[in-house]
Design an enzyme around this catalytic site. Sequence first.
Site, PDB file in Angstrom:
ATOM      1  N   HIS A  17      37.956  39.760  28.239  1.00  0.00           N
ATOM      2  CA  HIS A  17      37.141  38.746  27.558  1.00  0.00           C
ATOM      3  C   HIS A  17      36.256  39.396  26.494  1.00  0.00           C
ATOM      4  O   HIS A  17      36.125  38.885  25.380  1.00  0.00           O
ATOM      5  CB  HIS A  17      36.252  37.999  28.563  1.00  0.00           C
ATOM      6  CG  HIS A  17      36.991  37.230  29.592  1.00  0.00           C
ATOM      7  ND1 HIS A  17      36.678  37.318  30.934  1.00  0.00           N
ATOM      8  CD2 HIS A  17      38.019  36.357  29.500  1.00  0.00           C
ATOM      9  CE1 HIS A  17      37.481  36.523  31.618  1.00  0.00           C
ATOM     10  NE2 HIS A  17      38.307  35.925  30.774  1.00  0.00           N
ATOM     11  N   LYS A  41      37.679  25.258  41.050  1.00  0.00           N
ATOM     12  CA  LYS A  41      38.265  26.590  41.192  1.00  0.00           C
ATOM     13  C   LYS A  41      37.557  27.424  42.266  1.00  0.00           C
ATOM     14  O   LYS A  41      37.969  28.534  42.539  1.00  0.00           O
ATOM     15  CB  LYS A  41      38.198  27.350  39.855  1.00  0.00           C
ATOM     16  CG  LYS A  41      39.246  26.939  38.862  1.00  0.00           C
ATOM     17  CD  LYS A  41      39.274  27.910  37.708  1.00  0.00           C
ATOM     18  CE  LYS A  41      40.453  27.673  36.809  1.00  0.00           C
ATOM     19  NZ  LYS A  41      40.511  28.639  35.704  1.00  0.00           N
ATOM     20  N   ARG A  90      47.438  36.425  27.435  1.00  0.00           N
ATOM     21  CA  ARG A  90      47.926  37.705  27.955  1.00  0.00           C
ATOM     22  C   ARG A  90      49.438  37.754  28.014  1.00  0.00           C
ATOM     23  O   ARG A  90      50.022  38.826  28.007  1.00  0.00           O
ATOM     24  CB  ARG A  90      47.364  37.940  29.360  1.00  0.00           C
ATOM     25  CG  ARG A  90      45.874  38.146  29.410  1.00  0.00           C
ATOM     26  CD  ARG A  90      45.452  38.233  30.843  1.00  0.00           C
ATOM     27  NE  ARG A  90      46.003  37.071  31.547  1.00  0.00           N
ATOM     28  CZ  ARG A  90      45.349  36.319  32.400  1.00  0.00           C
ATOM     29  NH1 ARG A  90      44.116  36.610  32.715  1.00  0.00           N
ATOM     30  NH2 ARG A  90      45.909  35.288  32.976  1.00  0.00           N
ATOM     31  N   SER A 127      40.545  37.581  35.615  1.00  0.00           N
ATOM     32  CA  SER A 127      39.391  37.409  36.507  1.00  0.00           C
ATOM     33  C   SER A 127      39.810  37.291  37.962  1.00  0.00           C
ATOM     34  O   SER A 127      39.176  37.870  38.846  1.00  0.00           O
ATOM     35  CB  SER A 127      38.586  36.170  36.094  1.00  0.00           C
ATOM     36  OG  SER A 127      37.991  36.346  34.848  1.00  0.00           O
TER      37      SER A 127
END
Length: 157
Positions: A17, A41, A90, A127
Site C-alpha cells: 500500500h 470483513k 497484484r 493484508s
Amino acid sequence: MSLVVYPGTFDPLTRGHEDILERACRMFDRVILAVAANPGKKPAFSLDERLALAQEVLASYPQIEVKGFSGLLVDFMQEQDAQIVLRGLRSGADFDYELPLAQLNRSLTGVDSVFLPPSPELSFVASSLVREVASLGGEIDHLVHPVVATALKKRFA
C-alpha cells in the site's frame, strides 16, 4: 489541483500500500487514503485504530489525507468532490474483481478508476496474509511499517 482517492480496508496498511501511495503522490497533487469501516470483513483493528496507524505511517507525506468512511464508495467520492479512484492490482485475479467495480462506479457517478501494480518485490503482499503470518507469530517486519508490526504483534500476543 488533481485528487485521487485510494480506498480499502487497510487491515493492516502494508508496504505494498505504501508503495502505491508513494507513487500516487508523484502523479496527483492530493491523495486521500479512504479507510473503509467494512465490519463484514471482521477486521483485526477497529476503524479508529486503522486510521491512527495510517496517519502515523504516512505522516511524512503532506499531500496524503487519511479519512474513514462507511457505505458506498461513490457516496464518499461525491462528499470529497473526487472523480478518480486508485486501486492496486497484484494479479489478474485482482483485475477480474476490480474491473466490474470500476465500471459500476463509472455508471453510477462518472467516477474513473486508475490501476497501479505494486513494485514487483511487493506483489505478493496482502493484508490477509500479513494478518495470518502475524497471528501465527511469524516474521512480518519486512511486510509492514515498524509501527504496524508493533501493533500486530501486540494484537496477536
